[in-house]
Write an enzyme that holds these catalytic residues in place. Sequence first.
Site, mmCIF file in Angstrom:
data_model
loop_
_atom_site.group_PDB
_atom_site.id
_atom_site.type_symbol
_atom_site.label_atom_id
_atom_site.label_comp_id
_atom_site.label_asym_id
_atom_site.label_seq_id
_atom_site.Cartn_x
_atom_site.Cartn_y
_atom_site.Cartn_z
ATOM 1 N N CYS A 115 19.814 38.380 -27.487
ATOM 2 C CA CYS A 115 18.825 38.085 -26.457
ATOM 3 C C CYS A 115 19.228 36.822 -25.715
ATOM 4 C CB CYS A 115 17.436 37.922 -27.068
ATOM 5 S SG CYS A 115 16.192 37.431 -25.858
ATOM 6 N N GLY A 116 19.473 36.946 -24.420
ATOM 7 C CA GLY A 116 19.893 35.796 -23.632
ATOM 8 C C GLY A 116 18.788 34.782 -23.414
ATOM 9 N N HIS A 117 17.601 35.268 -23.031
ATOM 10 C CA HIS A 117 16.515 34.311 -22.815
ATOM 11 C C HIS A 117 16.146 33.634 -24.137
ATOM 12 C CE1 HIS A 117 13.078 36.677 -24.523
ATOM 13 N NE2 HIS A 117 12.435 35.530 -24.440
ATOM 14 N N GLY A 129 18.940 37.959 -20.022
ATOM 15 C CA GLY A 129 20.284 37.419 -20.173
ATOM 16 C C GLY A 129 21.322 38.443 -20.592
#
Length: 374
Positions: A104-106, A295
Amino acid sequence: MTRLVERLLAWSRPPQWIRMLAVDAHTEGEPLRVVVSGFPVLDGDTVLQRRQDARRRHDGLRRALMWEPRGRADMYGCLVGRPVTRRADISVLFTHNDGFSTMCGHGIIGVVTVLLETGMLRPEETVAFARGEPRAPKTGPDTESPDHGASESVVVGIDTPAGFVEARAVVEGSGVGAVSFLNVPSFVARRGVSVDVPGAGAVAYDLAFGGAFYAYVAAQEHGFRLTPSEAPDLARLGRAIKEAVQKAAPPHHPDDDDLGFVYGTIFVGEAHDPTHHSRNVCVFADGEVDRCPTGTGVSGRLALHHDAGEIATGEDIVIESILGTCFSGRVEESVRLGDMDAVRPRVEGRAWITGVNELLVDPSDPLAEGFLLR
């Protein structure tokens, strides 16, 4: 009021209750609940193995954290754990309304912001600092903090289910500015294919991996401008497309079969700000609508554009969310993943702390594991 607070602070929670300490934040609008204590220690030598253990033994606790009354249908979380590689400072397992993510980017941007701003992780305690990698000072009037002086760049190593990720945070005194991360190898899996979706007919899509697999769909072909008022319709169609692609042609990841599933649908449309590249709206898990540009979804977009020759290595693009908040991204390098071409993307955004919570679960509560009403 002072007496009330004193009595509250003196309150002893019953020992049979489950107590979890969490810091809540958001990354460009998308929530993140960072759980730092109280969740059981997970078994496994890799984060993917810990993900399996969490799904097998602790899914009820995941629901208690994400679902009502402590969360909501679009809640998102992060379990911070011990690292599994020598390069990493922490491991992370991300969670949502339907299970546990692979990356997970965020969440990376959010958890780094939370750990550094609260002092739970100090720059001089990181693995990068210990091995002698210098922190990069940023000088000049544009980076000066009026209270704390110039900012500096701090590297944090993170083990995720999808692999090792390196984050770099701009620390300004006691605060954190932008956070970027060098993602796992991202690649194009399919181009120009279609799937039959009940109620929508044949839907054209591309499939790419950016830490998770997404079906990328042109928003204009379905009449969307990607605005907040369209969120319910985006959720319905996005969920249907995801399910149809997974059923018709499940993806494959060369490193591990546990990474081989469709995580979401990303609708791609024109930017509302003409200075930006485009707009993303991701529908993932069980119909969650991402408030940020996603992200891992941006990483997959970068792989698609680079593969098509539409962006060069090192070229920055800015992608909007349904709220108009933004991530910037670029391809850092081309790599090989098994027998396929891939890229290493870098994505950047910002996060903000919104609260500190002691979450309690009373075993006698008939709704202890939560519920969802949409």
